[in-house]
Write a protein that holds these residues in place. Structure first.
Motif, PDB file in Angstrom:
ATOM      1  N   ASP A 183     -44.104 143.938  62.382  1.00 37.57           N
ATOM      2  CA  ASP A 183     -44.613 144.563  61.162  1.00 37.57           C
ATOM      3  C   ASP A 183     -46.113 144.791  61.234  1.00 37.57           C
ATOM      4  O   ASP A 183     -46.773 144.473  62.228  1.00 37.57           O
ATOM      5  N   GLN A 184     -46.636 145.329  60.123  1.00 39.47           N
ATOM      6  CA  GLN A 184     -48.064 145.600  60.006  1.00 39.47           C
ATOM      7  C   GLN A 184     -48.817 144.426  59.383  1.00 39.47           C
ATOM      8  O   GLN A 184     -50.032 144.328  59.550  1.00 39.47           O
ATOM      9  N   LYS A 185     -48.127 143.539  58.682  1.00 40.24           N
ATOM     10  CA  LYS A 185     -48.798 142.472  57.949  1.00 40.24           C
ATOM     11  C   LYS A 185     -49.154 141.266  58.821  1.00 40.24           C
ATOM     12  O   LYS A 185     -50.274 140.724  58.719  1.00 40.24           O
ATOM     13  N   THR A 186     -48.229 140.837  59.694  1.00 43.51           N
ATOM     14  CA  THR A 186     -48.451 139.605  60.452  1.00 43.51           C
ATOM     15  C   THR A 186     -49.741 139.645  61.258  1.00 43.51           C
ATOM     16  O   THR A 186     -50.579 138.734  61.147  1.00 43.51           O
ATOM     17  N   PRO A 187     -49.965 140.674  62.094  1.00 46.32           N
ATOM     18  CA  PRO A 187     -51.236 140.692  62.835  1.00 46.32           C
ATOM     19  C   PRO A 187     -52.451 140.872  61.935  1.00 46.32           C
ATOM     20  O   PRO A 187     -53.550 140.436  62.294  1.00 46.32           O
ATOM     21  N   LEU A 188     -52.282 141.492  60.767  1.00 49.30           N
ATOM     22  CA  LEU A 188     -53.400 141.593  59.833  1.00 49.30           C
ATOM     23  C   LEU A 188     -53.807 140.204  59.348  1.00 49.30           C
ATOM     24  O   LEU A 188     -54.993 139.865  59.322  1.00 49.30           O
ATOM     25  N   LEU A 189     -52.822 139.393  58.959  1.00 48.53           N
ATOM     26  CA  LEU A 189     -53.133 138.029  58.522  1.00 48.53           C
ATOM     27  C   LEU A 189     -53.753 137.218  59.660  1.00 48.53           C
ATOM     28  O   LEU A 189     -54.673 136.429  59.440  1.00 48.53           O
TER      29      LEU A 189
ATOM     30  N   GLU B 113     -57.582 135.524  59.699  1.00 47.06           N
ATOM     31  CA  GLU B 113     -57.884 134.135  60.060  1.00 47.06           C
ATOM     32  C   GLU B 113     -58.938 134.083  61.170  1.00 47.06           C
ATOM     33  O   GLU B 113     -59.850 133.254  61.145  1.00 47.06           O
ATOM     34  N   TYR B 114     -58.815 134.980  62.139  1.00 47.34           N
ATOM     35  CA  TYR B 114     -59.727 134.995  63.277  1.00 47.34           C
ATOM     36  C   TYR B 114     -61.157 135.294  62.826  1.00 47.34           C
ATOM     37  O   TYR B 114     -62.104 134.578  63.181  1.00 47.34           O
ATOM     38  N   VAL B 115     -61.344 136.335  62.030  1.00 48.78           N
ATOM     39  CA  VAL B 115     -62.698 136.687  61.599  1.00 48.78           C
ATOM     40  C   VAL B 115     -63.251 135.623  60.658  1.00 48.78           C
ATOM     41  O   VAL B 115     -64.462 135.363  60.632  1.00 48.78           O
ATOM     42  N   SER B 116     -62.376 134.958  59.901  1.00 48.16           N
ATOM     43  CA  SER B 116     -62.822 133.861  59.038  1.00 48.16           C
ATOM     44  C   SER B 116     -63.324 132.682  59.871  1.00 48.16           C
ATOM     45  O   SER B 116     -64.416 132.149  59.626  1.00 48.16           O
ATOM     46  N   GLU B 117     -62.539 132.292  60.856  1.00 43.99           N
ATOM     47  CA  GLU B 117     -62.919 131.150  61.699  1.00 43.99           C
ATOM     48  C   GLU B 117     -64.246 131.404  62.415  1.00 43.99           C
ATOM     49  O   GLU B 117     -65.130 130.525  62.431  1.00 43.99           O
TER      50      GLU B 117
ATOM     51  N   LYS C 241     -68.402 135.942  67.576  1.00 41.50           N
ATOM     52  CA  LYS C 241     -68.251 134.830  68.522  1.00 41.50           C
ATOM     53  C   LYS C 241     -69.201 134.988  69.708  1.00 41.50           C
ATOM     54  O   LYS C 241     -69.872 134.025  70.117  1.00 41.50           O
ATOM     55  N   PHE C 242     -69.277 136.198  70.265  1.00 45.43           N
ATOM     56  CA  PHE C 242     -70.151 136.456  71.408  1.00 45.43           C
ATOM     57  C   PHE C 242     -71.604 136.157  71.052  1.00 45.43           C
ATOM     58  O   PHE C 242     -72.315 135.469  71.805  1.00 45.43           O
ATOM     59  N   ILE C 243     -72.071 136.658  69.921  1.00 46.31           N
ATOM     60  CA  ILE C 243     -73.469 136.455  69.524  1.00 46.31           C
ATOM     61  C   ILE C 243     -73.747 134.980  69.261  1.00 46.31           C
ATOM     62  O   ILE C 243     -74.787 134.442  69.693  1.00 46.31           O
TER      63      ILE C 243
ATOM     64  N   PHE D  44     -56.977 141.186  72.174  1.00 45.20           N
ATOM     65  CA  PHE D  44     -55.969 140.837  71.180  1.00 45.20           C
ATOM     66  C   PHE D  44     -55.222 139.546  71.508  1.00 45.20           C
ATOM     67  O   PHE D  44     -54.811 138.814  70.601  1.00 45.20           O
ATOM     68  N   SER D  45     -55.035 139.274  72.781  1.00 44.41           N
ATOM     69  CA  SER D  45     -54.230 138.102  73.154  1.00 44.41           C
ATOM     70  C   SER D  45     -55.039 136.818  73.171  1.00 44.41           C
ATOM     71  O   SER D  45     -54.480 135.732  73.010  1.00 44.41           O
ATOM     72  N   ALA D  46     -56.366 136.917  73.354  1.00 43.86           N
ATOM     73  CA  ALA D  46     -57.189 135.709  73.497  1.00 43.86           C
ATOM     74  C   ALA D  46     -57.063 134.794  72.286  1.00 43.86           C
ATOM     75  O   ALA D  46     -57.027 133.566  72.431  1.00 43.86           O
ATOM     76  N   ASP D  47     -57.002 135.352  71.110  1.00 45.08           N
ATOM     77  CA  ASP D  47     -56.909 134.535  69.902  1.00 45.08           C
ATOM     78  C   ASP D  47     -55.623 134.776  69.136  1.00 45.08           C
ATOM     79  O   ASP D  47     -55.547 134.534  67.923  1.00 45.08           O
TER      80      ASP D  47
END
Length: 734
Positions: free
Chosen positions: A187-193, A197-201, A505-507, A579-582
């Motif tokens: 679906d479109q929702k799961t990777p969005l969630l 989480e990734y950008v929040s962390e 994360k890089f910065i 995409f796969s790293a996190d």
């Protein structure tokens, strides 16, 4: 006078009155009571759940904590009782498969106990949390076959359940994620969630480690401006291309288009505003904070826009909004078109995604404040966005590579396909100062003085607006203008969240590494300067339509991907790693999405090509033959006079007209047959990727050749014979 059928439509439209569909109690003074009334959000939960249960579910919504089974049963019961009072007899797990639409399977609340004929109304916590729709018949890019049918829907508690009303009842819609039996996101929702989480962390770690600031959560926010066309339903049903494809495949440019600029922000037609008012009341009841409505640039084009919301809720609300717009338009004898370019030679429609990052306390991380040059937090996050757009411009372009954008991007206020950032003078000056270690100040009046006595000085924004930029800073957010109006916004948002998170994360890691041998301030300054020095090439504040920019972009090494060729870059090694790293998308999940997008493109283009062939062969050519016969009969009728009287005026121009007519009809038939040959050739190509490229490179050009001849004929065929509504009717008659 138009053809009899079209003339009847015009007379019908002229006599139509606005339809009243709003209840009498839905007046402005009741808006605060009605708002959110069809949504099982915090207000409804507070009224229907025990206090300890309400507290727990509120924590789940705020932080994403898991929900235990006992609490789930209490929430499900409260939700059921609330929904039944609202008139719902059924519930559905509402989810977003990869076909670009919302999906649902309805189950009633009724149950019968063994040995008892009495009907019970039941809804358990497990039924709330988990559903099991068929997973084999949706596009999956090969993840699921027909014999691999099991799939699951999982409740997204952060997006409230809502009531969808029909004439004979109502349905409780529960927003969910959708995954396969083997665990992949379908679906479109799961990777969005996941991306949220990734950008929040990464944001929380950066705020804590670099600025010693602690927050519980960082949320990507979206404000989605939705553009669309509203046309009369009778015209729509008389155009096979609109019915099958959502856009006109032929149609001569009318004498008047949008060149008078009289539609933009003009007074709304009474039928149109009646329709949009119905949409607003429905969406307000569903808790979507619609704020703005207005006429857009093209005739027949409109826009509505909400206040910002969390990205997943904004995405869900936008999908509901599109459904409500379509249904409400039908109630008013209209049709809502979301295609990116339904009409040639006038503005197309976008879905401008206004994206930002906000903490749980409401702090906007992309708000520069009154002194951006002294706002280190803002500078870091700005640098992260600039780096993300430069490093991953291929992904941003691929995220908007839908068939309609092939016709839309690059003109009529749609941004070009070269991904760049507009910052405005003040921030451009700030970046230049950092890169060049200078301190040039941007001089601009804080206020605007209009030179009219009695007018107070007006506060002036620090940036202008650039409508030719695909990614523009607009005060405290970035506006991703390249997103198409028909698109599900999830994937463009997934790309933004993921790429920006990776840059944050890089910065951060570079600053922490530099701090091992340097002070915090010097480490910060060095890393930010290095990042902006490398990636400021993506910044451009001028005319994105100009040849000067195309030449400059090429010299800077920026990508120019004008068509769906951008999709081929999705599965590059860089993007797979990103995409796969996190855990946003596994290599398999990414590959399947790429395959689905190629498949959708190929199917859409094939439908358009076949529709055009049929439209020409069965409607346009017969009309041309009828006109040709009329012209020939007219000439034959005067031949006795010409032959019997030498002084009779020779019909030279008329004969030339007939000759040109015959030639154009011949060319139209030949080009249409050529188009069919290419369609048949395309059907033999097995790979979706190869089929999409063949269609784009060969079939689309053939379609344009057919259209050019048909549009020429439209301007000379007897108007009473032309079989389909014309642009001047569709765009201007309400």
């Amino acid at each position: 006078m138009a053809s009899y059928r079209r003339a009847d439509f015009i007379q019908y439209i002229d006599s139509r009155e606005p339809v009243s569909t709003i209840d009498q109690d839905e007046i402005a003074e009741n808006l605060t009571n009605i708002y959110d009334s069809d949504t099982y959000g915090l207000n409804a939960m507070r009224q229907t759940l025990p206090s300890h249960c309400y507290k727990k579910i509120r924590e789940v919504i705020a932080s994403g904590q898991p929900l235990d089974a006992q609490i789930a049963d209490m929430v499900a019961n409260g939700m059921k009782e609330w929904a039944i009072k609202k008139g719902a007899t059924h519930y559905t797990h509402w989810f977003l498969p990869l076909n670009g639409l919302a999906a649902e399977k309805h189950d009633s609340f009724i149950n019968i106990m063994p040995g008892d004929d009495k009907v019970l109304l039941e809804f358990s916590g497990m039924q709330l949390i988990k559903g099991e729709p068929d997973a084999s018949s949706f596009p999956s890019g090969g993840l699921r076959s027909t014999w691999e049918a099991r799939g699951y829907t999982v409740w997204d508690a952060t997006s409230p359940a809502f009531i969808r009303r029909e004439k004979n009842g109502a349905v409780l819609c529960i927003p969910t994620a959708f995954c396969s039996w083997t665990g992949e996101a379908l679906d479109q929702k799961t990777p969005l969630l996941r991306s949220m989480e990734y950008v929040s962390e990464e944001s929380l770690l950066t705020l804590q480690n670099i600025f010693n600031e602690k927050y519980k959560k960082v949320f990507p926010t979206l404000g989605i401006e939705q553009e669309f066309f509203l046309i009369d339903r009778k015209f729509y049903l008389s155009r096979p291309d609109l019915v099958n494809c959502g856009r006109t495949l032929i149609g001569a440019k009318p004498p008047k288009g949008q060149e008078m600029e009289d539609h933009y922000f003009g007074t709304m037609n009474s039928r149109i505003i009646s329709c949009i008012q119905e949409v607003e009341w429905k969406m307000w009841k569903l808790g979507m904070p619609l704020k703005t409505r207005h006429n857009e640039v093209a005739p027949g084009q409109y826009e509505v826009a909400p206040i910002f919301e969390r990205a997943n809720l904004a995405a869900d609300h936008n999908m509901v909004l599109m459904d409500v717009l379509k249904a409400s338009a039908t109630n008013h004898g209209l049709v809502c078109l979301f295609h990116e370019k339904p009409f040639a030679n006038v503005n197309g429609s976008g879905k401008h995604n206004n994206w930002s990052l906000s903490t749980d306390t409401g702090l906007n991380l992309l708000d520069p404040g009154s002194t951006p040059s002294q706002n280190a937090r803002f500078i870091l996050f700005l640098a992260a966005v600039i780096r993300a757009v430069d490093v991953h411009s291929d992904l941003l372009r691929a995220s908007v590579a839908v068939p309609g954008n092939d016709q839309r991007l690059g003109g009529n206020e749609a941004p070009p396909s070269i991904i760049s950032i507009y910052l405005g003078q003040e921030l451009d000056n700030l970046v230049s100062n950092i890169v060049n270690s200078t301190n040039n100040q941007f001089s601009a009046d804080a206020d605007m003085n209009l030179g009219v006595i009695g007018f107070p000085p007006l506060p002036k924004d620090s940036t202008d607006r650039n409508r030719t930029s695909p990614f523009a800073f607009t005060g405290n957010k970035f506006e991703f203008r390249a997103v198409g109006s028909s698109q599900v916004v999830n994937f463009p948002c997934i790309v933004l969240n993921t790429t920006v998170a990776e840059s944050i994360k890089f910065i951060r890691e570079e600053i922490l590494k530099e701090m091992q041998t340097n002070s915090r301030q010097n480490a910060f300054n060095k890393v930010i300067k290095d990042v902006l020095s490398v990636h400021s090439r993506v910044i451009f504040n001028g005319d994105g339509y100009s040849q000067e920019w195309r030449d400059m972009a090429k010299s800077r090494g920026l990508l120019s991907l004008k068509t769906t060729e951008a999709l081929s870059l999705m599965s590059s090694e860089k993007n797979i790693k990103l995409f796969s790293a996190d855990g946003i998308l596994s290599p398999v999940e990414l590959a399947c999405r790429q395959e689905v997008l190629f498949e959708i493109y190929a199917k859409s283009m094939t439908i358009e090509a076949k529709t055009l062939y049929d439209l020409i062969a069965t409607l346009i050519v017969p009309a041309c033959f009828k006109h040709q016969k009329n012209v020939a009969d007219s000439l034959n009728s005067i031949m006795p006079f010409i032959q019997g009287q030498k002084s009779f005026c020779q019909p030279t121009a008329q004969l030339q007209h007939l000759s040109d007519l015959v030639d154009n009809i011949n060319r139209l038939i030949e080009q249409n047959q050529k188009l069919m040959g290419l369609i048949k050739q395309c059907s033999e190509i097995k790979s979706e990727h190869d089929r999409a490229f063949f269609l784009q490179q060969n079939v689309s050009a053939a379609m344009l050749d057919v259209r050019k001849i048909s549009d020429e004929l439209e301007t000379i065929i007897d108007d009473t014979i032309w079989p389909i509504p014309k642009y001047s009717e569709i765009l201007f008659l309400r």
